[in-house]
Design an enzyme around this catalytic site. Structure first.
Site, PDB file in Angstrom:
ATOM      1  N   SER A  99       0.713  -1.250  -0.102  1.00 57.56           N
ATOM      2  CA  SER A  99      -0.030  -0.069  -0.104  1.00 57.56           C
ATOM      3  C   SER A  99       0.906   1.366  -0.016  1.00 57.56           C
ATOM      4  CB  SER A  99      -0.705   0.109   1.519  1.00 57.56           C
ATOM      5  OG  SER A  99      -0.091  -0.098   2.477  1.00 57.56           O
ATOM      6  N   GLY A 100       2.189   1.244   0.373  1.00 60.97           N
ATOM      7  CA  GLY A 100       3.062   2.283   0.375  1.00 60.97           C
ATOM      8  C   GLY A 100       2.681   2.924   1.719  1.00 60.97           C
ATOM      9  N   THR A 101       2.230   2.374   2.704  1.00 58.44           N
ATOM     10  CA  THR A 101       2.111   2.836   4.149  1.00 58.44           C
ATOM     11  C   THR A 101       3.308   3.270   4.631  1.00 58.44           C
ATOM     12  OG1 THR A 101       0.124   1.542   4.302  1.00 58.44           O
ATOM     13  CG2 THR A 101       1.200   2.471   6.323  1.00 58.44           C
ATOM     14  N   PRO A 125       1.968  13.000  13.795  1.00 61.53           N
ATOM     15  CA  PRO A 125       1.958  12.521  12.297  1.00 61.53           C
ATOM     16  C   PRO A 125       0.660  11.737  11.753  1.00 61.53           C
ATOM     17  CG  PRO A 125       3.765  11.674  13.757  1.00 61.53           C
ATOM     18  CD  PRO A 125       2.509  12.208  14.668  1.00 61.53           C
ATOM     19  N   ASN A 126      -0.236  11.182  12.488  1.00 61.07           N
ATOM     20  CA  ASN A 126      -1.443  10.612  12.311  1.00 61.07           C
ATOM     21  C   ASN A 126      -2.725  11.554  12.379  1.00 61.07           C
ATOM     22  OD1 ASN A 126       0.074   8.327  13.365  1.00 61.07           O
ATOM     23  ND2 ASN A 126      -0.873   7.423  11.872  1.00 61.07           N
ATOM     24  N   SER A 134      -5.871   8.308   4.355  1.00 60.78           N
ATOM     25  CA  SER A 134      -5.467   7.205   4.342  1.00 60.78           C
ATOM     26  C   SER A 134      -4.161   6.729   3.314  1.00 60.78           C
ATOM     27  CB  SER A 134      -6.464   6.118   4.216  1.00 60.78           C
ATOM     28  OG  SER A 134      -5.780   4.730   4.101  1.00 60.78           O
ATOM     29  N   ASN A 136      -4.063   4.470   1.472  1.00 63.43           N
ATOM     30  CA  ASN A 136      -4.909   4.006   0.489  1.00 63.43           C
ATOM     31  C   ASN A 136      -5.267   4.853  -0.603  1.00 63.43           C
ATOM     32  OD1 ASN A 136      -4.335   1.660   1.809  1.00 63.43           O
ATOM     33  ND2 ASN A 136      -6.095   1.193   2.567  1.00 63.43           N
ATOM     34  N   HIS A 183      12.539  -6.617 -45.524  1.00 62.98           N
ATOM     35  CA  HIS A 183      13.135  -7.777 -45.217  1.00 62.98           C
ATOM     36  C   HIS A 183      14.669  -7.765 -45.127  1.00 62.98           C
ATOM     37  CE1 HIS A 183       9.337 -10.273 -45.576  1.00 62.98           C
ATOM     38  NE2 HIS A 183       9.190  -9.502 -46.681  1.00 62.98           N
ATOM     39  N   SER A 313      36.195   1.691 -29.476  1.00 61.37           N
ATOM     40  CA  SER A 313      36.807   0.452 -29.124  1.00 61.37           C
ATOM     41  C   SER A 313      37.838   0.471 -28.152  1.00 61.37           C
ATOM     42  CB  SER A 313      37.191  -0.336 -30.494  1.00 61.37           C
ATOM     43  OG  SER A 313      37.969  -1.499 -29.897  1.00 61.37           O
ATOM     44  N   LYS A 319      37.976   3.323 -34.475  1.00 60.83           N
ATOM     45  CA  LYS A 319      36.591   2.664 -34.511  1.00 60.83           C
ATOM     46  C   LYS A 319      35.661   3.871 -33.879  1.00 60.83           C
ATOM     47  CE  LYS A 319      33.864  -1.659 -34.254  1.00 60.83           C
ATOM     48  NZ  LYS A 319      33.026  -1.049 -33.641  1.00 60.83           N
ATOM     49  N   GLU A 326      22.247   3.239 -29.663  1.00 59.74           N
ATOM     50  CA  GLU A 326      22.431   1.862 -28.776  1.00 59.74           C
ATOM     51  C   GLU A 326      21.860   2.120 -27.243  1.00 59.74           C
ATOM     52  OE1 GLU A 326      26.472   0.052 -30.961  1.00 59.74           O
ATOM     53  OE2 GLU A 326      26.522   1.108 -28.751  1.00 59.74           O
TER      54      GLU A 326
END
Length: 459
Positions: A99-101, A125-126, A134, A136, A183, A313, A319, A326
C-alpha cells in the site's frame, strides 16, 4: 564515531531511531524490515507526496479540521519536501508494504517532527499530518500526480522537440532518393524525407497516445481514505485538495469518479504505461534504422554518418560506434520490461486495495524519466547532426534491379523477373538489360525507371 540514537514509540512499542533522523518509529521499523534493494522511492514521487500533504493540510485548516497554525506549520514543511528538500529523510525501500503505508508514514513523521520543532506546537503524524487521509488514497493519488507532472514537464517537451527536429531534417533532405528495404533486402526507392517523415509520425502518434491516457491519470483517489467510502474525511476534502493541486501545478486534477476503482485498481497507470511502451517500440525502431543506415563505414550501408561522440573500441583505433541509438535501444528494452511489471502489478488489486503501489510508482516514473532523457539524446546527439553520404546512396540505387518493378504494367511480371535476374547475375544496370530484352527505347526506360519519379508514382 559511535552512532547516537534516541527512543521513539508507536503503537507496537518503543524503538531506537538514529538521533539525527527526522522520522520516527514507523519509518525505522520499515527501514529494518525492508532491506531489499537499497533504493528509496523516486524523488519525483516524494516531491508529489509533499505537494499532496501540503494541499490536504491547507484544506483541513479551511474546513476547521486543523487549527490554522498547525495547518500552516504542516504546509511549510510539506512545501519544502515538494521543492526537493529533506529527501534524504526518506530511506524506506521501494520494495515495501504494497500500500505504500511505510512511505506515507515516513512523510507524516518527517513533517510532524519539523513542523512541531519549528512552531513549538504539538503536531501528531497521524492525527494532524494524515488528517482525513489514508495511505490507501494518498499513495494512488501521489502516483497520478507525480506521473502527470513528469509527463507534462519532461516527456512531452522532449517528444515535441524530437518530432520538430526530425521534421526539420526531413525538409533538408527532401531531394535525396535512396534504396528502400523490405526484409533488409533491396526494394523500390523512396526519399529520405519520406523515411524520416514516418519517424516523425511515429513520435507524433506516441505523443498523442500519451496525452489521451492522461485524463484518467488526472483523476485522484484523495477523499476515498481506507476502502473508498471516505471514512474520517470531510466530504469536500478530496475535491478541494484536487482543486488546490490544480492551482499550484497548472495540471487540471479532479477527484475520481469512483473511489472504489481508484483504490482497488491501477488501470490508469497500466494504460499510461502501455502508451509509454508504444513510444519505446517506436524509438527502438528509429534507433535501429539509424544504426543500419550508419553501419560501416566501408563494409556496411554507410548511408549516413552519425556525429562522432567518443572512441568506439578499447582495442581497435579509430573505430566509432552508434552509441546514442544503442543507449536509446537499451532504454526501450527497459521500458518494455517496466510495462510488463506494471501490468502484473495492475492485476494485484485484491478486493478494495491494490497491493503493488510502490512498484507501479517506481516503474512508471522510471519509464517516463528514461524516455524523456532518451528522446533528448536522440534528438540532440544523433538526428540533429547526422550527415548523408550521397555517393553510398546513389551508387547502389543506380544498380538496383528491383527498379524493374516499374515496368510491370508495360512488360508484365514474368519478363520483369527475367530482366532482374539477369541484371543481378551480370551486375549490370537494369536499364541496360531491359534495352536488350524489351522493345522499349532508352528514353522510355529512363522515364519509367527514374528513381526520383518512382518515389511519388501518383504525382
Amino acid at each position: 564515531m559511535k552512532e547516537q540514537f534516541r527512543m521513539e514509540k508507536d503503537s507496537l512499542g518503543e524503538l531506537r531511531v538514529p538521533a539525527d533522523a527526522l522520522y520516527g518509529a514507523q519509518t525505522q521499523r520499515a527501514v529494518e524490515n525492508f532491506t531489499i534493494s537499497g533504493q528509496p522511492m523516486p524523488p519525483a514521487f516524494l516531491r508529489a507526496l509533499g505537494l499532496i500533504k501540503s494541499a490536504c493540510a491547507a484544506v483541513n485548516a479551511e474546513l476547521g479540521l486543523l487549527q490554522p497554525e498547525i495547518g500552516e506549520a504542516i504546509q511549510v514543511v510539506a512545501d519544502e519536501i515538494a521543492a526537493g528538500r529533506h529527501l534524504e529523510q526518506f530511506p524506506v525501500d521501494r520494495f515495501q508494504t504494497g500500500s505504500g503505508t511505510s512511505t506515507n508514514m515516513n512523510a507524516n513523521e518527517v513533517i510532524a517532527h519539523l513542523a512541531a520543532e519549528r512552531s513549538g506546537l504539538d503536531i501528531h503524524p497521524n492525527d494532524h499530518v494524515n488528517c482525513g487521509q489514508s495511505s490507501n488514497d494518498v499513495i494512488p493519488a501521489t502516483i497520478h500526480v507525480s506521473a502527470c507532472l513528469q509527463i507534462e514537464n519532461a516527456l512531452l517537451p522532449a517528444l515535441t522537440a524530437l518530432e520538430t527536429t526530425i521534421g526539420k531534417r526531413a525538409g533538408e533532405l527532401a531531394g535525396v532518393v535512396k534504396t528502400g528495404r523490405t526484409h533488409l533486402m533491396d526494394a523500390m526507392p523512396l526519399r529520405l524525407d519520406q523515411e524520416l517523415g514516418a519517424w516523425s509520425t511515429q513520435i507524433g502518434n506516441a505523443r498523442r497516445g500519451i496525452l489521451a491516457s492522461m485524463p484518467l491519470l488526472r483523476q485522484l483517489a484523495l477523499g476515498g481514505t481506507a476502502v473508498g467510502t471516505g471514512i474520517n474525511a470531510h466530504p469536500q476534502a478530496g475535491a478541494r485538495a484536487a482543486a488546490l493541486l490544480t492551482q499550484r501545478t497548472g495540471v487540471s486534477f479532479s477527484t475520481s469518479d469512483n473511489y472504489f476503482v481508484a483504490l482497488s485498481t491501477q488501470d490508469a497507470a497500466v494504460a499510461s504505461s502501455g502508451q509509454l511502451k508504444t513510444l519505446a517500440v517506436s524509438l527502438m525502431k528509429i534507433s535501429n534504422d539509424l544504426r543500419w543506415m550508419n553501419s560501416g563505414p566501408l563494409a556496411g550501408l554507410g548511408e549516413i554518418a552519425l556525429p562522432v561522440l567518443q572512441p568506439g573500441s578499447s582495442i581497435m583505433p579509430g573505430k566509432v560506434n552508434p552509441v546514442i541509438p544503442e543507449a536509446v535501444a537499451m532504454v526501450c528494452a527497459q521500458v518494455i520490461g517496466n510495462d510488463a511489471a506494471i501490468t502484473v502489478a495492475g492485476q494485484s488489486g485484491n478486493f478494495q486495495l491494490n497491493v503493488m503501489l510502490p512498484l507501479v510508482a517506481t516503474n512508471l516514473l522510471h519509464s517516463i524519466e528514461l524516455l524523456a532523457g532518451a528522446a533528448v539524446a536522440l534528438e540532440q546527439k544523433a538526428i540533429a547532426g547526422f550527415s548523408v553520404n550521397r555517393e553510398n546512396i546513389e551508387a547502389p540505387l543506380r544498380r538496383n534491379p528491383v527498379l524493374v518493378t516499374a515496368l510491370n504494367r508495360v512488360i508484365g511480371y514474368e519478363q520483369g523477373a527475367a530482366i532482374a535476374k539477369r541484371a543481378y547475375a551480370e551486375g549490370r544496370p537494369v536499364i541496360d538489360v531491359a534495352l536488350e530484352m524489351t522493345d522499349l527505347d532508352r528514353e522510355a526506360l529512363e522515364r519509367l525507371l527514374d528513381p526520383a519519379g518512382l518515389t511519388s508514382p501518383g504525382g
